[in-house]
Design an enzyme around this catalytic site. Structure first.
Site: not given
Length: 409
Positions: A210, A307
């Site tokens: 991330h 996503h």
């Protein structure tokens, strides 16, 4: 036909809570009574403040406008405030509202959205899933256990999935990109090895991070994972980092896009050597803007993998886009009872693929009563970064930015 009314529902998914702490759903109604649904994937500010932004964008740039005027309304939202540059919060508001406009247009014309943006090229979309704990897996131990992750991966593959994503590389923090600890590198290698041994060549491994690494740290981690041939190395550095060095020095395709918005930011990623784009349509600018992003990616021989860490309305938008572009790789999916119930099972995963719906608009039937029955009452953001730095002397066991909820919680 004109846009006449806006309603906003902030829904908190119940246990297990996958998809974030809340989902911001928008409902637009025209003066002719046609209803369209969208979802804003926006987490920079809390949902109470975000609802005011959404209302302002609608009132200022969209009210009384024909929902066909996507390009005009986008230019207003993007430029009118003497900005003319990507703005995560404004584009997060716009994106959900724009999705709702396409839902309206499809319903008004009795056609699915993909038929309005180039037609259906793909009848089904390859799905992938994150590795979530099974009911018998203890928490938070699951997040640092390669063996438990492999067990979940095998279950996913047996259900039909041909790609699974996991993120064992330690916490993402509010600080700048960091150098991973040796433990985090070793843990990540162990995950790749153990999952690969469990699923063999039946599934691609998708290595997620991330944006937590410095450039040097991302190179070290990526090179350690090369022997296991992951399909991608996701967002190895913070969103504003030049990924050129990572793309050049790591022999795994670099993917990014969850935190990017508009073609300006995605084009920059392509120039840096990113070969897989991961737009979240509730943030990236909506369906039309992301269709443009896909076209730019096509010129760069790059692929699209929308996503999803949100609710099923954004998922539906992702699928409509995926149906109409030639360079779709796969689309993320989240299967929970609440995701399914919120759209009355109108979008599904079958044998590892998402059948493209043929119903008008987004092709889903939103259960508005269910959405309102689960209001968000917390004070957290959709996802939250850790404040403390990582440890170089202890295990970095991190449960993610929106910790899982068990039924007993």
């Amino acid at each position: 036909m004109k846009l006449a009314d806006l309603d906003i529902i902030v829904t908190a998914p119940p246990a297990p809570g996958w998809g974030g702490r809340y989902w911001i759903l928008v409902k637009l109604t025209t003066d002719t009574g046609v209803v369209g649904w969208g979802e804003c994937y926006a987490s920079s500010i809390g949902p109470a403040a975000m609802t005011h932004v959404i209302r302002d964008v609608f009132a200022r740039h969209m009210a009384d406008q024909n929902p066909e005027d996507i390009e005009l309304m986008f230019r207003r939202a993007y430029s009118a405030g003497f900005t003319q540059r990507p703005d995560l919060t404004v584009m997060g508001a716009w994106s959900g509202l724009e999705i709702a406009c396409w839902d309206i247009l499809g319903k008004d014309r009795d056609r699915p959205v993909h038929a309005l943006i180039g037609g259906r090229l793909n009848d089904r979309i390859r799905a992938y899933t994150y590795l979530y704990p099974q009911d018998h897996h203890p928490l938070p131990a699951f997040w640092a256990s390669a063996e438990m992750a492999a067990e979940s991966a095998l279950a996913c593959v047996e259900a039909g999935y041909s790609a699974v994503k996991f993120d064992p590389a330690g916490p993402y923090t509010i600080r700048a990109g960091h150098m991973p600890s040796m433990f985090d590198i070793s843990t990540s290698v162990s995950f790749c090895r153990t999952i690969r041994e469990a699923v063999g060549d039946r599934a691609d491994l998708l290595f997620g991070t991330h944006g937590q690494f410095s450039t040097g740290g991302a190179v070290r981690m990526g090179q350690a994972l090369e022997p296991f041939s992951p399909l991608w190395y996701e967002e190895p550095c913070p969103p504003d980092t030049d990924l050129s060095a990572v793309a050049q020095q790591v022999r795994i395709p670099v993917a990014t896009g969850e935190r990017l918005t508009t073609k300006a930011e995605f084009a920059n990623a392509l120039r840096q050597g990113v070969s897989i784009l991961q737009p979240a349509l509730g943030r990236s600018g909506g369906i039309w803007e992301t269709k443009k992003i896909a076209a730019i990616a096509e010129v760069h021989n790059a692929q699209m993998a929308p996503h999803l860490y949100a609710g099923p309305v954004e998922w539906a938008a992702n699928v409509q886009l995926a149906a109409a572009i030639p360079n779709i790789l796969m689309a993320e999916t989240i299967e929970t009872p609440f995701h399914s119930a919120l759209i009355k099972n109108s979008l599904t995963v079958e044998g590892g693929y998402i059948p493209v719906p043929t119903a008008p608009g987004l092709g889903i039937d939103v259960d508005e009563d269910l959405a309102r029955a689960h209001p968000f009452t917390g004070d957290g953001l959709h996802l939250q970064m850790q404040e403390d730095p990582i440890s170089y002397h202890a295990v970095n066991n991190f449960a993610g930015g929106a910790p899982v909820k068990r039924d007993a919680d």
